[in-house]
Motif scaffolding. Structure first.
Motif, short mmCIF file in Angstrom:
data_model
loop_
_atom_site.label_atom_id
_atom_site.label_comp_id
_atom_site.label_asym_id
_atom_site.label_seq_id
_atom_site.Cartn_x
_atom_site.Cartn_y
_atom_site.Cartn_z
N UNK A 1 29.94 13.23 -12.07
CA UNK A 1 31.10 13.70 -11.89
C UNK A 1 31.28 14.92 -11.00
N UNK A 2 30.46 16.13 -11.47
CA UNK A 2 30.57 17.37 -10.86
C UNK A 2 30.13 17.16 -9.41
N UNK A 3 29.26 16.37 -9.08
CA UNK A 3 28.68 16.02 -7.74
C UNK A 3 29.79 15.60 -6.91
N UNK A 4 30.68 15.03 -7.56
CA UNK A 4 32.21 14.68 -6.59
C UNK A 4 32.97 15.78 -6.38
N UNK A 5 32.97 17.20 -6.90
CA UNK A 5 33.93 17.94 -7.51
C UNK A 5 34.91 17.67 -8.45
N UNK A 6 34.43 16.75 -9.26
CA UNK A 6 35.58 16.47 -10.14
C UNK A 6 35.24 17.29 -11.53
N UNK B 1 0.72 -1.27 -0.01
CA UNK B 1 0.01 0.05 0.02
C UNK B 1 0.85 1.26 0.07
N UNK B 2 2.21 1.00 -0.20
CA UNK B 2 3.01 2.34 -0.01
C UNK B 2 3.73 2.09 -1.30
N UNK B 3 3.71 3.28 -2.16
CA UNK B 3 4.47 3.59 -3.36
C UNK B 3 5.75 4.36 -2.97
N UNK B 4 6.92 4.13 -3.13
CA UNK B 4 8.13 4.78 -2.61
C UNK B 4 8.39 5.82 -4.03
N UNK B 5 8.37 7.15 -3.58
CA UNK B 5 8.54 8.12 -4.55
C UNK B 5 9.69 8.54 -4.40
N UNK B 6 10.66 7.90 -5.36
CA UNK B 6 12.05 8.03 -5.54
C UNK B 6 12.46 9.49 -5.94
N UNK B 7 13.54 10.19 -6.07
CA UNK B 7 13.69 11.62 -6.40
C UNK B 7 13.57 11.66 -7.84
N UNK B 8 12.75 12.73 -8.38
CA UNK B 8 12.25 12.96 -9.67
C UNK B 8 13.26 14.20 -10.12
N UNK B 9 14.09 14.04 -10.97
CA UNK B 9 14.93 15.33 -11.60
C UNK B 9 14.62 15.85 -12.85
N UNK B 10 14.37 16.96 -13.22
CA UNK B 10 13.87 17.55 -14.36
C UNK B 10 15.29 17.94 -15.09
N UNK B 11 15.61 17.39 -16.06
CA UNK B 11 17.18 17.69 -16.75
C UNK B 11 16.92 18.62 -17.55
N UNK C 1 21.08 18.00 -7.01
CA UNK C 1 19.92 16.90 -6.94
C UNK C 1 20.34 15.68 -7.20
N UNK C 2 21.32 15.44 -8.35
CA UNK C 2 21.61 14.02 -8.89
C UNK C 2 22.84 13.52 -7.90
N UNK C 3 23.64 14.42 -7.12
CA UNK C 3 24.61 14.01 -6.21
C UNK C 3 23.71 13.44 -5.01
N UNK D 1 20.64 5.90 -4.59
CA UNK D 1 21.19 4.95 -5.54
C UNK D 1 20.06 4.70 -6.61
N UNK D 2 19.11 5.63 -6.53
CA UNK D 2 18.01 5.51 -7.84
C UNK D 2 17.44 6.94 -7.89
N UNK D 3 17.05 7.35 -9.21
CA UNK D 3 16.24 8.41 -9.45
C UNK D 3 15.55 8.41 -10.70
N UNK D 4 14.54 9.45 -11.07
CA UNK D 4 14.10 9.10 -12.33
C UNK D 4 14.22 10.65 -12.91
#
Length: 335
Positions: free
Chosen positions: A178-183, A38-48, A59-61, A68-71
């Motif tokens: 990559x950018x999210x790791x400061x690279x 009865x619960x749907x997990x709403x994983x992060x949604x990212x607007x590219x 957001x991605x980082x 470990x997952x996003x849409x």
């Protein structure tokens, strides 16, 4: 040796309302017992299409570290092309069995490409309620058209078009990671083999199952890839393990589901987390999914990116050839 296909078993077992014992999971894996119902997990949604790159990187980082997952939405691949991809894949699996067997994995063959059923060692000899088709779609030097369906006739054209549309999306995602790791933007892609990065398509076909509460499509796992870019059909089935419980993932029409895979976890030295997931099956409907695995070339060595390593942050993973990583994973050997 004839391999029994799940699609064929499904057409038989639906008559009896049972499934063979090798498909019945142990209690600690049965969906009816282990799913938060009865619960749907709403994983992060990212607007590219977000013009604020800094916010996009953040957001991605954050999603990659905590989930470990996003849409992703507004990714630039048309709804029409995604619908065509789904249509030709579905048409292949609806062909007579004899025609599908033409591109089956040969007996004794060690690769993963081709039409098949079993993929890896399963615990307690259990099987997943799924048939699949694997083939590489990029780069051209890696493609073996023997494993591409000749039928439906538009299969090749649609899949090549989809691969071409997906490459810029994948490059963008790897740059954001990559950018999210400061690279530098290109560091993660270079750490995976650069322009030799292999795009491996898998089509999963989960026929209706008379006992969906007892079976799984694919057992719990993390992906061996760097990232996986997945298109599902409309039938619910993807589950993610979070806070010690299995949750159904809420789908968003025409979004792409992005899994962080093992190779990005290794490259990031554990900052990004590979998502632990599994798939369930449906009593009345066929579920299908189209994951695209972005993999290093087999001989390419992957390890933590040197810029991320210091005295305070020593390497947590071994550097090894991708083919050796795959061998250990498929045979349930320690890495």
């Amino acid at each position: 040796m004839e391999v029994e296909r799940v699609q064929e078993i499904a057409s038989l077992s639906n008559l009896k309302g049972t499934i063979p014992s090798e498909f019945i999971r142990l209690e600690n894996e049965q969906p009816a017992i282990t799913t938060k119902l009865g619960v749907l997990l709403e994983v992060p949604v990212i607007d590219l299409s977000n013009p604020d790159r800094q916010s996009l990187v953040a957001s991605v980082a954050e999603a990659s570290k905590n989930w470990g997952i996003f849409q992703v939405v507004n990714h630039g691949i048309t709804n029409e092309l995604i619908a065509e991809l789904q249509k030709v894949g579905r048409e292949f699996f609806e062909l007579p069995q004899k025609e599908k067997e033409v591109i089956a994995k040969p007996i004794g063959y060690n690769g993963v490409e081709g039409y098949g059923t079993k993929l890896q060692k399963e615990v307690e000899g259990k099987k997943g309620w799924v048939d699949h088709l694997f083939h590489k779609v990029w780069p051209p030097s890696a493609i073996n058209y023997h494993f591409w369906p000749k039928n439906p006739p538009s299969y090749r054209e649609v899949n090549e078009q989809y691969a071409q549309s997906l490459i810029p999306v994948a490059d963008n995602l790897l740059g954001l990671l990559s950018s999210g790791l400061g690279l530098e933007d290109g560091d993660i892609k270079q750490g995976l083999g650069g322009e030799d990065l292999v795009y491996m398509l898998k089509i999963n076909y989960y026929p209706p199952c008379p006992c969906p509460e007892l079976a799984l499509g694919v057992a719990p796992h993390t992906d061996m890839s760097s990232i996986t870019i997945l298109v599902p059909n409309e039938v619910q089935g993807l589950q993610v393990f979070k806070d010690d419980v299995w949750y159904d993932v809420a789908y968003i029409p025409n979004a792409l589901i992005i899994h962080i895979g093992d190779q990005v976890e290794v490259l990031s030295n554990g900052k990004y987390k590979s998502v632990f997931h599994r798939t369930t099956v449906n009593k009345d409907k066929t579920r299908m999914s189209w994951p695209m695995f972005l993999e290093p070339p087999t001989e390419f060595e992957v390890g933590p990116i040197p810029k991320l390593i210091s005295e305070d942050n020593p390497p947590k993973y071994k550097t090894k050839k991708f083919k050796d990583y795959v061998y250990c994973k498929l045979n349930k050997l320690p890495q």
